[in-house]
Design a protein around this motif. Structure first.
Motif, PDB file in Angstrom:
ATOM      1  N   UNK A  15     -41.230 115.866  78.000  1.00  0.00           N
ATOM      2  CA  UNK A  15     -42.630 116.044  78.379  1.00  0.00           C
ATOM      3  C   UNK A  15     -42.739 116.173  79.888  1.00  0.00           C
ATOM      4  N   UNK A  16     -41.986 115.351  80.585  1.00  0.00           N
ATOM      5  CA  UNK A  16     -41.959 115.419  82.047  1.00  0.00           C
ATOM      6  C   UNK A  16     -40.641 114.814  82.537  1.00  0.00           C
ATOM      7  N   UNK A  17     -39.990 115.526  83.442  1.00  0.00           N
ATOM      8  CA  UNK A  17     -38.687 115.062  83.933  1.00  0.00           C
ATOM      9  C   UNK A  17     -38.520 115.482  85.389  1.00  0.00           C
ATOM     10  N   UNK A  18     -38.019 114.568  86.184  1.00  0.00           N
ATOM     11  CA  UNK A  18     -37.730 114.874  87.594  1.00  0.00           C
ATOM     12  C   UNK A  18     -36.449 114.145  87.962  1.00  0.00           C
ATOM     13  N   UNK A  19     -35.337 114.905  88.160  1.00  0.00           N
ATOM     14  CA  UNK A  19     -34.059 114.263  88.483  1.00  0.00           C
ATOM     15  C   UNK A  19     -33.449 114.881  89.738  1.00  0.00           C
ATOM     16  N   UNK A  20     -32.776 114.038  90.497  1.00  0.00           N
ATOM     17  CA  UNK A  20     -31.998 114.484  91.647  1.00  0.00           C
ATOM     18  C   UNK A  20     -30.541 114.579  91.214  1.00  0.00           C
ATOM     19  N   UNK A  21     -29.840 115.613  91.700  1.00  0.00           N
ATOM     20  CA  UNK A  21     -28.478 115.858  91.254  1.00  0.00           C
ATOM     21  C   UNK A  21     -27.474 115.666  92.388  1.00  0.00           C
ATOM     22  N   UNK A  22     -26.385 115.000  92.050  1.00  0.00           N
ATOM     23  CA  UNK A  22     -25.282 114.739  92.969  1.00  0.00           C
ATOM     24  C   UNK A  22     -24.603 116.060  93.344  1.00  0.00           C
ATOM     25  N   UNK A  23     -24.047 116.172  94.562  1.00  0.00           N
ATOM     26  CA  UNK A  23     -23.422 117.446  94.965  1.00  0.00           C
ATOM     27  C   UNK A  23     -22.093 117.762  94.299  1.00  0.00           C
ATOM     28  N   UNK A  24     -21.501 116.814  93.558  1.00  0.00           N
ATOM     29  CA  UNK A  24     -20.189 117.075  92.969  1.00  0.00           C
ATOM     30  C   UNK A  24     -20.265 117.185  91.444  1.00  0.00           C
ATOM     31  N   UNK A  25     -19.987 116.108  90.728  1.00  0.00           N
ATOM     32  CA  UNK A  25     -19.986 116.154  89.262  1.00  0.00           C
ATOM     33  C   UNK A  25     -21.123 115.305  88.713  1.00  0.00           C
ATOM     34  N   UNK A  26     -21.927 115.911  87.844  1.00  0.00           N
ATOM     35  CA  UNK A  26     -23.028 115.209  87.180  1.00  0.00           C
ATOM     36  C   UNK A  26     -22.707 115.168  85.693  1.00  0.00           C
ATOM     37  N   UNK A  27     -22.574 113.988  85.131  1.00  0.00           N
ATOM     38  CA  UNK A  27     -22.258 113.823  83.713  1.00  0.00           C
ATOM     39  C   UNK A  27     -23.520 113.419  82.970  1.00  0.00           C
ATOM     40  N   UNK A  28     -23.977 114.270  82.070  1.00  0.00           N
ATOM     41  CA  UNK A  28     -25.114 113.970  81.205  1.00  0.00           C
ATOM     42  C   UNK A  28     -24.550 113.460  79.882  1.00  0.00           C
ATOM     43  N   UNK A  29     -24.793 112.216  79.551  1.00  0.00           N
ATOM     44  CA  UNK A  29     -24.212 111.661  78.341  1.00  0.00           C
ATOM     45  C   UNK A  29     -25.300 111.089  77.437  1.00  0.00           C
ATOM     46  N   UNK A  30     -24.952 110.927  76.186  1.00  0.00           N
ATOM     47  CA  UNK A  30     -25.885 110.402  75.193  1.00  0.00           C
ATOM     48  C   UNK A  30     -25.496 110.912  73.822  1.00  0.00           C
ATOM     49  N   UNK A  31     -26.211 110.472  72.820  1.00  0.00           N
ATOM     50  CA  UNK A  31     -25.909 110.888  71.456  1.00  0.00           C
ATOM     51  C   UNK A  31     -26.309 112.343  71.242  1.00  0.00           C
ATOM     52  N   UNK A  32     -25.828 112.934  70.165  1.00  0.00           N
ATOM     53  CA  UNK A  32     -26.216 114.296  69.825  1.00  0.00           C
ATOM     54  C   UNK A  32     -27.721 114.357  69.580  1.00  0.00           C
ATOM     55  N   UNK A  33     -28.358 115.394  70.115  1.00  0.00           N
ATOM     56  CA  UNK A  33     -29.797 115.554  69.957  1.00  0.00           C
ATOM     57  C   UNK A  33     -30.622 114.806  70.980  1.00  0.00           C
ATOM     58  N   UNK A  34     -29.964 114.176  71.963  1.00  0.00           N
ATOM     59  CA  UNK A  34     -30.702 113.383  72.954  1.00  0.00           C
ATOM     60  C   UNK A  34     -31.362 114.248  74.027  1.00  0.00           C
ATOM     61  N   UNK A  35     -30.915 115.500  74.166  1.00  0.00           N
ATOM     62  CA  UNK A  35     -31.524 116.385  75.165  1.00  0.00           C
ATOM     63  C   UNK A  35     -30.603 116.772  76.298  1.00  0.00           C
ATOM     64  N   UNK A  36     -29.312 116.513  76.168  1.00  0.00           N
ATOM     65  CA  UNK A  36     -28.360 116.852  77.229  1.00  0.00           C
ATOM     66  C   UNK A  36     -28.292 118.367  77.451  1.00  0.00           C
ATOM     67  N   UNK A  37     -28.108 119.099  76.357  1.00  0.00           N
ATOM     68  CA  UNK A  37     -27.992 120.551  76.458  1.00  0.00           C
ATOM     69  C   UNK A  37     -29.301 121.181  76.924  1.00  0.00           C
ATOM     70  N   UNK A  38     -30.437 120.539  76.634  1.00  0.00           N
ATOM     71  CA  UNK A  38     -31.724 121.071  77.081  1.00  0.00           C
ATOM     72  C   UNK A  38     -31.792 121.146  78.604  1.00  0.00           C
ATOM     73  N   UNK A  39     -31.195 120.151  79.273  1.00  0.00           N
ATOM     74  CA  UNK A  39     -31.182 120.161  80.739  1.00  0.00           C
ATOM     75  C   UNK A  39     -30.317 121.315  81.247  1.00  0.00           C
ATOM     76  N   UNK A 355     -27.832 109.123  81.724  1.00  0.00           N
ATOM     77  CA  UNK A 355     -27.947 108.953  80.273  1.00  0.00           C
ATOM     78  C   UNK A 355     -29.226 109.624  79.780  1.00  0.00           C
ATOM     79  N   UNK A 356     -29.081 110.455  78.742  1.00  0.00           N
ATOM     80  CA  UNK A 356     -30.221 111.117  78.114  1.00  0.00           C
ATOM     81  C   UNK A 356     -30.549 110.398  76.812  1.00  0.00           C
ATOM     82  N   UNK A 357     -31.848 110.084  76.631  1.00  0.00           N
ATOM     83  CA  UNK A 357     -32.229 109.312  75.449  1.00  0.00           C
ATOM     84  C   UNK A 357     -33.702 109.557  75.125  1.00  0.00           C
ATOM     85  N   UNK A 358     -33.945 110.271  74.029  1.00  0.00           N
ATOM     86  CA  UNK A 358     -35.297 110.485  73.507  1.00  0.00           C
ATOM     87  C   UNK A 358     -36.260 111.023  74.563  1.00  0.00           C
ATOM     88  N   UNK A 359     -35.848 112.077  75.257  1.00  0.00           N
ATOM     89  CA  UNK A 359     -36.736 112.716  76.232  1.00  0.00           C
ATOM     90  C   UNK A 359     -36.859 111.969  77.540  1.00  0.00           C
TER      91      UNK A 359
END
Length: 366
Positions: A15-39, A355-359
């Motif tokens: 619904x609303x998301x605002x994230x800052x990203x590290x200049x090297x490696x950013x690991x988006x983790x969580x269960x399947x369907x949590x929204x990682x691929x959406x980012x 960590x991605x979890x339910x939006x």
């Protein structure tokens, strides 16, 4: 090139998301369907104006929402820039670069990314259209002229095919104007593909030697099913002549049988055709080498590495290939990785965990 922050509004499950990203490696983790691929998808939309997962814009909108928004703040050659895209359930997208409205074709090449998905591991075994799309998008990110010509060619091709259907069974079809333009654009597209492929072949062989310890050579060949005696067609005169020769066949089939829309790529390890005789391990190493060479190709054309997007591919690679990939990107390329298992990154320095979890997202390890 690096992305500093990402804002989403009513995009997929966010619904609303605002994230800052590290200049090297950013690991988006969580269960399947949590929204990682959406980012990852939202960043890719910021690159070319459309998704790699769907052709239907409404699929990317939050349930029951009429619009969605993506804002990517990034640096290109140390200059801050911003891409702002609004998606609507009805109507065209609104794309702005630094608050100036632009077209989708003008967006291409602004924010350079390379995306690597599990489906890409089927690139060698898959359809020719997938291989053409890969090459076309790689070139388009570094050449606005190529992308424009490709769009024009596809538009003319569609018009020619429409005429073939409309004049079905008739001898005199008014195609001369289309064939002259098609031949000219076909020659440009094929020449640019072959020119780019020369550079890619140097890079992909180098990458493959690193991954295999110098045991295998890897090359990509360019194929045209309509060529004669294995000679490539690349001049507008030759394309025009072939279009005329193939007219009886095209008239019968109601489609155009000659042109870069029919071309294909063939992967060889030494003299072995990897599609026909390569092992699964050889094919996966070749695709990984291809993706790494894509990074180097874009850097050689634009002067800096693109942002790398890895969508759950580490789980598809064995330990040796995972380590080779991480070793290559570490402290070199800003990389956003989705995973369900953070084990591969626990000993790496300079890693940001989200960590991605339910939006929603949470920074840090669990």
């Amino acid at each position: 090139m690096r992305i500093n922050s990402l804002q989403l509004f009513q995009f997929r499950n966010y619904k609303e998301l605002n994230i800052s990203l590290h200049p090297e490696i950013i690991v988006l983790y969580g269960t399947n369907g949590a929204g990682k691929t959406n980012i990852l998808e939202s960043i890719y939309v910021g690159t070319i104006g459309k998704s790699h997962r769907t052709n239907d814009t409404s699929d990317m909108l939050l349930f029951n929402a009429d619009e969605a928004g993506i804002v990517v703040n990034f640096e290109k050659k140390d200059t801050p820039q911003k891409v702002n895209i609004k998606l609507f359930r009805q109507g065209p997208k609104d794309i702005r670069l630094n608050d100036t409205k632009i077209s989708q074709k003008e967006l291409i090449g602004t924010l350079n990314t390379v995306i690597f998905c599990p489906e890409d591991l089927q690139l060698i075994k898959g359809s020719p259209s997938g291989r053409r799309r890969f090459l076309d998008m790689e070139i388009s990110q570094t050449s606005a002229t190529y992308y424009h010509q490709l769009l024009q060619y596809n538009r003319l091709l569609q018009q020619r095919n429409t005429l073939l259907k409309e004049y079905r069974g008739k001898q005199n079809i008014p195609l001369a104007e289309w064939d002259i333009q098609l031949a000219d654009m076909a020659a440009f597209i094929v020449k640019k593909r072959m020119e780019s492929l020369k550079k890619i072949n140097l890079l992909i062989d180098l990458m493959n030697r690193k991954l295999t310890g110098g045991l295998e050579n890897l090359t990509i060949g360019y194929e045209q099913p309509y060529g004669k005696d294995n000679h490539l067609v690349y001049t507008k005169e030759a394309f025009y002549d072939l279009l005329q020769e193939s007219l009886p066949q095209d008239r019968h089939r109601m489609t155009t049988s000659v042109g870069p829309h029919r071309d294909d790529l063939r992967f060889f390890s030494d003299s072995i055709d990897l599609k026909r005789f390569g092992s699964q391990g050889q094919q996966r190493t070749a695709v990984l080498s291809l993706k790494l060479s894509e990074l180097e190709f874009i850097k050689s054309e634009v002067g800096e590495y693109p942002v790398l997007l890895l969508d759950d591919v580490l789980s598809e690679l064995d330990e040796a290939r995972r380590n080779n990939l991480l070793q290559f990107i570490h402290k070199r390329i800003q990389t956003v990785i989705t995973t369900t298992d953070i084990h591969d990154f626990e000993n790496l320095q300079g890693v940001q965990f989200i960590q991605c979890q339910e939006g929603q997202v949470h920074y840090g390890k669990p």
